[in-house]
Design a protein around this motif. Structure first.
Motif, PDB file in Angstrom:
ATOM      1  N   VAL A 149       0.854  -1.187   0.000  1.00 55.24           N
ATOM      2  CA  VAL A 149       0.000   0.000   0.000  1.00 55.24           C
ATOM      3  C   VAL A 149       0.891   1.238   0.000  1.00 55.24           C
ATOM      4  CG1 VAL A 149      -1.942  -1.109   1.159  1.00 55.24           C
ATOM      5  CG2 VAL A 149      -0.219   0.031   2.514  1.00 55.24           C
ATOM      6  N   VAL A 150       0.346   2.302  -0.542  1.00 53.34           N
ATOM      7  CA  VAL A 150       1.040   3.587  -0.523  1.00 53.34           C
ATOM      8  C   VAL A 150       0.105   4.573   0.185  1.00 53.34           C
ATOM      9  CG1 VAL A 150       2.083   5.414  -1.897  1.00 53.34           C
ATOM     10  CG2 VAL A 150       2.196   3.055  -2.700  1.00 53.34           C
ATOM     11  N   PRO A 151       0.460   4.977   1.402  1.00 57.99           N
ATOM     12  CA  PRO A 151      -0.384   5.925   2.129  1.00 57.99           C
ATOM     13  C   PRO A 151      -0.543   7.247   1.372  1.00 57.99           C
ATOM     14  CG  PRO A 151       1.224   4.911   3.592  1.00 57.99           C
ATOM     15  CD  PRO A 151       1.607   4.531   2.195  1.00 57.99           C
ATOM     16  N   VAL A 152      -1.676   7.879   1.559  1.00 58.11           N
ATOM     17  CA  VAL A 152      -1.966   9.134   0.874  1.00 58.11           C
ATOM     18  C   VAL A 152      -0.914  10.192   1.190  1.00 58.11           C
ATOM     19  CG1 VAL A 152      -3.639  11.014   0.674  1.00 58.11           C
ATOM     20  CG2 VAL A 152      -4.431   8.657   0.745  1.00 58.11           C
ATOM     21  N   GLN A 153      -0.462  10.252   2.427  1.00 60.16           N
ATOM     22  CA  GLN A 153       0.569  11.231   2.795  1.00 60.16           C
ATOM     23  C   GLN A 153       1.841  11.001   1.988  1.00 60.16           C
ATOM     24  OE1 GLN A 153       1.437  11.610   6.957  1.00 60.16           O
ATOM     25  NE2 GLN A 153       3.281  12.806   6.594  1.00 60.16           N
ATOM     26  N   VAL A 154       2.182   9.745   1.746  1.00 57.23           N
ATOM     27  CA  VAL A 154       3.374   9.415   0.970  1.00 57.23           C
ATOM     28  C   VAL A 154       3.216   9.909  -0.465  1.00 57.23           C
ATOM     29  CG1 VAL A 154       4.714   7.489   0.014  1.00 57.23           C
ATOM     30  CG2 VAL A 154       4.061   7.491   2.424  1.00 57.23           C
ATOM     31  N   LEU A 155       2.025   9.776  -1.033  1.00 53.21           N
ATOM     32  CA  LEU A 155       1.796  10.275  -2.396  1.00 53.21           C
ATOM     33  C   LEU A 155       2.016  11.783  -2.478  1.00 53.21           C
ATOM     34  CD1 LEU A 155      -1.377   8.252  -3.431  1.00 53.21           C
ATOM     35  CD2 LEU A 155       0.988   7.909  -4.194  1.00 53.21           C
ATOM     36  N   GLY A 156       1.527  12.502  -1.471  1.00 55.65           N
ATOM     37  CA  GLY A 156       1.731  13.951  -1.446  1.00 55.65           C
ATOM     38  C   GLY A 156       3.193  14.319  -1.305  1.00 55.65           C
ATOM     39  N   GLU A 157       3.897  13.620  -0.418  1.00 54.34           N
ATOM     40  CA  GLU A 157       5.326  13.888  -0.231  1.00 54.34           C
ATOM     41  C   GLU A 157       6.108  13.560  -1.495  1.00 54.34           C
ATOM     42  OE1 GLU A 157       6.218  11.406   3.098  1.00 54.34           O
ATOM     43  OE2 GLU A 157       5.490  12.850   4.569  1.00 54.34           O
ATOM     44  N   LEU A 158       5.776  12.435  -2.140  1.00 55.16           N
ATOM     45  CA  LEU A 158       6.472  12.043  -3.357  1.00 55.16           C
ATOM     46  C   LEU A 158       6.239  13.057  -4.467  1.00 55.16           C
ATOM     47  CD1 LEU A 158       8.215   9.961  -4.832  1.00 55.16           C
ATOM     48  CD2 LEU A 158       6.085   8.784  -5.460  1.00 55.16           C
ATOM     49  N   SER A 159       5.026  13.557  -4.583  1.00 50.28           N
ATOM     50  CA  SER A 159       4.730  14.574  -5.595  1.00 50.28           C
ATOM     51  C   SER A 159       5.597  15.812  -5.381  1.00 50.28           C
ATOM     52  CB  SER A 159       3.252  14.944  -5.533  1.00 50.28           C
ATOM     53  OG  SER A 159       2.968  15.973  -6.438  1.00 50.28           O
ATOM     54  N   ARG A 160       5.721  16.243  -4.132  1.00 58.33           N
ATOM     55  CA  ARG A 160       6.538  17.408  -3.829  1.00 58.33           C
ATOM     56  C   ARG A 160       8.005  17.150  -4.161  1.00 58.33           C
ATOM     57  NH1 ARG A 160      10.015  18.783  -0.416  1.00 58.33           N
ATOM     58  NH2 ARG A 160       9.677  16.993   0.928  1.00 58.33           N
ATOM     59  N   VAL A 161       8.500  15.972  -3.821  1.00 59.16           N
ATOM     60  CA  VAL A 161       9.899  15.630  -4.097  1.00 59.16           C
ATOM     61  C   VAL A 161      10.147  15.587  -5.611  1.00 59.16           C
ATOM     62  CG1 VAL A 161      11.597  13.755  -3.956  1.00 59.16           C
ATOM     63  CG2 VAL A 161      10.309  14.418  -1.934  1.00 59.16           C
ATOM     64  N   LEU A 162       9.239  14.957  -6.342  1.00 54.11           N
ATOM     65  CA  LEU A 162       9.429  14.835  -7.792  1.00 54.11           C
ATOM     66  C   LEU A 162       9.398  16.186  -8.493  1.00 54.11           C
ATOM     67  CD1 LEU A 162       7.272  11.661  -8.576  1.00 54.11           C
ATOM     68  CD2 LEU A 162       9.760  11.814  -8.355  1.00 54.11           C
ATOM     69  N   THR A 163       8.534  17.076  -8.039  1.00 56.21           N
ATOM     70  CA  THR A 163       8.428  18.373  -8.704  1.00 56.21           C
ATOM     71  C   THR A 163       9.496  19.362  -8.251  1.00 56.21           C
ATOM     72  OG1 THR A 163       6.752  19.095  -7.109  1.00 56.21           O
ATOM     73  CG2 THR A 163       5.964  18.180  -9.192  1.00 56.21           C
ATOM     74  N   SER A 164       9.929  19.273  -6.990  1.00 60.10           N
ATOM     75  CA  SER A 164      10.911  20.251  -6.505  1.00 60.10           C
ATOM     76  C   SER A 164      12.350  19.803  -6.717  1.00 60.10           C
ATOM     77  CB  SER A 164      10.668  20.586  -5.040  1.00 60.10           C
ATOM     78  OG  SER A 164      10.911  19.460  -4.223  1.00 60.10           O
ATOM     79  N   LYS A 165      12.640  18.549  -6.407  1.00 55.87           N
ATOM     80  CA  LYS A 165      14.032  18.094  -6.497  1.00 55.87           C
ATOM     81  C   LYS A 165      14.386  17.531  -7.867  1.00 55.87           C
ATOM     82  CE  LYS A 165      14.832  17.434  -1.642  1.00 55.87           C
ATOM     83  NZ  LYS A 165      15.478  16.645  -0.630  1.00 55.87           N
ATOM     84  N   LEU A 166      13.472  16.787  -8.467  1.00 55.54           N
ATOM     85  CA  LEU A 166      13.753  16.213  -9.789  1.00 55.54           C
ATOM     86  C   LEU A 166      13.263  17.099 -10.928  1.00 55.54           C
ATOM     87  CD1 LEU A 166      13.149  12.368  -9.393  1.00 55.54           C
ATOM     88  CD2 LEU A 166      15.303  13.585  -9.570  1.00 55.54           C
ATOM     89  N   LYS A 167      12.588  18.194 -10.576  1.00 58.64           N
ATOM     90  CA  LYS A 167      12.108  19.182 -11.551  1.00 58.64           C
ATOM     91  C   LYS A 167      11.176  18.570 -12.602  1.00 58.64           C
ATOM     92  CE  LYS A 167      14.652  22.388  -9.701  1.00 58.64           C
ATOM     93  NZ  LYS A 167      14.119  23.073  -8.582  1.00 58.64           N
ATOM     94  N   LYS A 168      10.368  17.603 -12.183  1.00 55.00           N
ATOM     95  CA  LYS A 168       9.375  17.031 -13.089  1.00 55.00           C
ATOM     96  C   LYS A 168       8.155  17.921 -13.103  1.00 55.00           C
ATOM     97  CE  LYS A 168      10.701  12.217 -12.880  1.00 55.00           C
ATOM     98  NZ  LYS A 168      10.191  10.878 -13.132  1.00 55.00           N
TER      99      LYS A 168
END
Length: 64
Positions: free
Chosen positions: A38-57
């Protein structure tokens, strides 16, 4: 048994980090049965932030 995936594991699987951790995360996720992870909803939000801010996606790429 079910396991919850952490943001770090998913971020490594997306290529954020050193080669060893990225490879290990990809292998771990590949070995998991889809109904046992399972992927908790909070993890999805954190991953989205990481992908857009650090990986510039883009937001669209992060959603995919």
């Amino acid at each position: 048994m079910r396991v919850a995936l952490d943001t770090n594991v998913l971020a490594y699987a997306e290529g954020l980090g050193d080669e060893v951790r990225c490879h290990m995360a990809g292998e771990l996720i590949a070995q998991l049965h889809p109904t046992h992870a399972v992927v908790p909803v909070q993890v999805l939000g954190e991953l989205s932030r990481v992908l857009t801010s650090k990986l510039k996606k883009s937001s669209a790429d992060a959603r995919e």
